[in-house]
Design a protein around this motif. Structure first.
Motif, PDB file in Angstrom:
ATOM      1  N   LEU A  42     -10.767  30.048  23.789  1.00 44.84           N
ATOM      2  CA  LEU A  42     -10.021  28.895  23.293  1.00 44.84           C
ATOM      3  C   LEU A  42      -8.516  29.164  23.311  1.00 44.84           C
ATOM      4  O   LEU A  42      -7.717  28.284  23.650  1.00 44.84           O
ATOM      5  CB  LEU A  42     -10.471  28.545  21.876  1.00 44.84           C
ATOM      6  N   GLY A  43      -8.117  30.376  22.962  1.00 44.39           N
ATOM      7  CA  GLY A  43      -6.699  30.731  22.994  1.00 44.39           C
ATOM      8  C   GLY A  43      -6.141  30.696  24.404  1.00 44.39           C
ATOM      9  O   GLY A  43      -5.006  30.270  24.627  1.00 44.39           O
ATOM     10  N   ARG A  44      -6.935  31.134  25.368  1.00 45.03           N
ATOM     11  CA  ARG A  44      -6.499  31.110  26.755  1.00 45.03           C
ATOM     12  C   ARG A  44      -6.330  29.668  27.243  1.00 45.03           C
ATOM     13  O   ARG A  44      -5.344  29.343  27.902  1.00 45.03           O
ATOM     14  CB  ARG A  44      -7.496  31.857  27.634  1.00 45.03           C
ATOM     15  N   LYS A  45      -7.285  28.787  26.888  1.00 45.52           N
ATOM     16  CA  LYS A  45      -7.157  27.383  27.272  1.00 45.52           C
ATOM     17  C   LYS A  45      -5.925  26.755  26.637  1.00 45.52           C
ATOM     18  O   LYS A  45      -5.209  25.973  27.273  1.00 45.52           O
ATOM     19  CB  LYS A  45      -8.402  26.602  26.843  1.00 45.52           C
ATOM     20  N   LYS A  46      -5.685  27.099  25.375  1.00 45.41           N
ATOM     21  CA  LYS A  46      -4.517  26.565  24.672  1.00 45.41           C
ATOM     22  C   LYS A  46      -3.223  27.035  25.334  1.00 45.41           C
ATOM     23  O   LYS A  46      -2.297  26.246  25.531  1.00 45.41           O
ATOM     24  CB  LYS A  46      -4.568  27.021  23.213  1.00 45.41           C
ATOM     25  N   ALA A  47      -3.160  28.304  25.696  1.00 50.89           N
ATOM     26  CA  ALA A  47      -1.960  28.838  26.344  1.00 50.89           C
ATOM     27  C   ALA A  47      -1.732  28.178  27.700  1.00 50.89           C
ATOM     28  O   ALA A  47      -0.587  27.857  28.053  1.00 50.89           O
ATOM     29  CB  ALA A  47      -2.075  30.354  26.498  1.00 50.89           C
ATOM     30  N   LEU A  48      -2.790  27.964  28.463  1.00 52.62           N
ATOM     31  CA  LEU A  48      -2.652  27.293  29.753  1.00 52.62           C
ATOM     32  C   LEU A  48      -2.173  25.857  29.587  1.00 52.62           C
ATOM     33  O   LEU A  48      -1.312  25.381  30.341  1.00 52.62           O
ATOM     34  CB  LEU A  48      -3.968  27.328  30.523  1.00 52.62           C
ATOM     35  N   ALA A  49      -2.712  25.158  28.591  1.00 53.00           N
ATOM     36  CA  ALA A  49      -2.301  23.771  28.361  1.00 53.00           C
ATOM     37  C   ALA A  49      -0.840  23.704  27.933  1.00 53.00           C
ATOM     38  O   ALA A  49      -0.069  22.869  28.433  1.00 53.00           O
ATOM     39  CB  ALA A  49      -3.197  23.126  27.304  1.00 53.00           C
TER      40      ALA A  49
END
Length: 131
Positions: A42-49
């Motif tokens: 989830l943190g990786r998706k948030k950082a990408l967004a």
């Protein structure tokens, strides 16, 4: 998701005697690893967004500055606009572009606040197990 990982760890530590009596350490470690991996995803998706949104906003602002400089330069060369007017308009465009860059930070803060408020409202709406 980090809250879930902390809950798994807290459950395991509070019931360590039960976990050890059933030789369940590997299972509990796997549960914790799964919760941490979910949090990481989830943190990786948030950082990408956030990265995509911030770069899009920043690029838009920079293209606006380049567009104003190009079109205004053509007007100055044609004699339809003075250099001072172009300079002032260009400074206004730089200020607007900076504000657009700040908008991406505001968006990130807003998303964090929405996530935290949903957790608070979920806790407020929960009914107690014992009245």
């Amino acid at each position: 998701a980090l809250v879930r990982a902390a809950d798994v760890a807290q459950e395991c530590f509070s019931g360590i005697r039960t976990v050890r009596s059933f030789a369940n350490e590997p299972r509990e470690a796997d549960r914790y690893d799964g919760a941490v991996d979910e949090s990481f995803g989830l943190g990786r998706k948030k950082a990408l967004a956030y990265g995509a949104f911030g770069s899009l906003i920043g690029t838009t602002g920079q293209f606006a500055v380049v567009g104003v400089l190009w079109y205004g330069g053509a007007l100055v060369i044609a004699g339809e606009m003075s250099l001072g007017t172009l300079t002032s308009f260009l400074l206004y465009t730089v200020v607007i572009a900076g504000c657009l860059g700040g908008l991406s930070d505001l968006f990130g803060s807003l998303m964090n606040a929405l996530g935290a408020s949903s957790r608070v409202f979920a806790l407020l709406d929960a009914s107690p197990a014992r009245p």
